[in-house]
Design a protein around this motif. Structure first.
Motif, short mmCIF file in Angstrom:
data_model
loop_
_atom_site.label_atom_id
_atom_site.label_comp_id
_atom_site.label_asym_id
_atom_site.label_seq_id
_atom_site.Cartn_x
_atom_site.Cartn_y
_atom_site.Cartn_z
N ALA A 44 43.65 30.00 45.86
CA ALA A 44 43.20 31.30 45.35
C ALA A 44 41.81 31.24 44.72
N MET A 45 41.42 30.09 44.22
CA MET A 45 40.12 29.95 43.56
C MET A 45 38.97 30.35 44.48
N SER A 46 39.06 29.93 45.75
CA SER A 46 37.99 30.26 46.70
C SER A 46 37.88 31.77 46.88
N ASP A 100 39.97 32.63 32.12
CA ASP A 100 39.12 31.45 32.02
C ASP A 100 39.56 30.37 33.00
N LYS A 101 40.74 30.56 33.57
CA LYS A 101 41.28 29.68 34.61
C LYS A 101 42.10 30.51 35.57
N VAL A 102 42.53 29.91 36.68
CA VAL A 102 43.38 30.61 37.66
C VAL A 102 44.81 30.10 37.51
N GLY A 110 39.70 42.58 31.74
CA GLY A 110 39.02 41.29 31.67
C GLY A 110 39.56 40.24 32.60
N ALA A 111 40.68 40.51 33.28
CA ALA A 111 41.27 39.56 34.22
C ALA A 111 41.10 40.07 35.64
#
Length: 240
Positions: free
Chosen positions: A133-135, A160-162, A175-176
């Motif tokens: 999912a990060m990509s 701030d992280k996935v 914010g998310a």
């Protein structure tokens, strides 16, 4: 507005009709389709015509692309290839052209829709964990993106992280960012055979997943009667 987000129908008419009936009872006002209308099951033309008549935003899935083309399917899983070869024969030229014209990515209201991923939508990559999912998040410029392709409902959240959170009821927090797989109408692969879709309630910033029973025995009988691989009838019962 209450938007039903549904996809991976895969020519399962009974599941599609049950999901749309449930959505209507839930007060849904709008619909968005994640693609893969056809493939695997026995009612590709009927499912295509239902979705087309709805005139809702729809993106192209990999089975939609393969069913609308004439390219070789030799590199595919033999069962999927056999189903797609059969599907091509069930669709008119005009129906195949309609599938061809579908876009890979759509923006609807203030969210994005894609079948697979935003980073390389035409490569049909699978997102099965937070690292995959990060990509996608690097290419996601709206707070929400809905997708399908894996046939498994999942919710990935980027702060701030996935991280992955349970796919049941999700409050959209400021914010998310959210990358949400709405599951599969016609061939779920999370061990639950019931049709799956999601409802986005814009007023309450809430995404809720729904599971809907349908006449699976009728769907299975149609698969066998059509001469499609028997494995396809077996796997929908297993939710795999």
């Amino acid at each position: 507005m209450r938007i039903a987000l549904f996809g991976d129908i895969h020519a399962n008419l009974e599941a599609l009709e049950a999901v749309l009936d449930d959505a209507s009872k839930q007060g849904v006002t709008d619909y968005v389709c994640m693609g893969d209308i056809v493939g695997y099951n026995a009612d590709p033309a009927a499912c295509l015509e239902i979705v087309r008549a709805m005139e809702c935003p729809t993106v192209k899935g990999n089975h939609d692309e393969d069913a609308s083309g004439n390219h070789s399917l030799d590199s595919m899983n033999p069962v999927a290839a056999a189903a797609l070869e059969w599907t091509r024969k069930q669709l008119s030229d005009e129906q195949r052209q309609w599938l061809t014209r579908l876009r890979m990515v759509r923006q609807v209201s203030d969210f994005t829709v894609v079948h697979s991923t935003l980073d390389q939508p035409a490569n049909w990559n699978y997102v099965t964990n937070r690292f995959d999912a990060m990509s996608n998040f690097s290419y996601q410029f709206t707070q929400l993106c809905f997708h399908g392709h894996t046939h498994v409902p999942r919710v990935y959240v980027k702060t701030d992280k996935v991280q992955e959170v349970p796919a049941d009821s999700v409050v959209i927090e400021p914010g998310a960012k959210y990358f949400i797989n709405v599951g599969s109408v016609g061939q779920p692969r999370d061990g639950d055979w019931r049709g799956c879709y999601a409802i986005f309630d814009l007023e309450h910033n809430l995404v809720v997943f729904r599971r809907v029973e349908y006449d699976i025995a009728r769907t299975q009988a149609k698969i066998i009667a059509a001469g499609l691989p028997a494995m396809l009838a077996e796997r929908i019962q297993e939710g795999r």
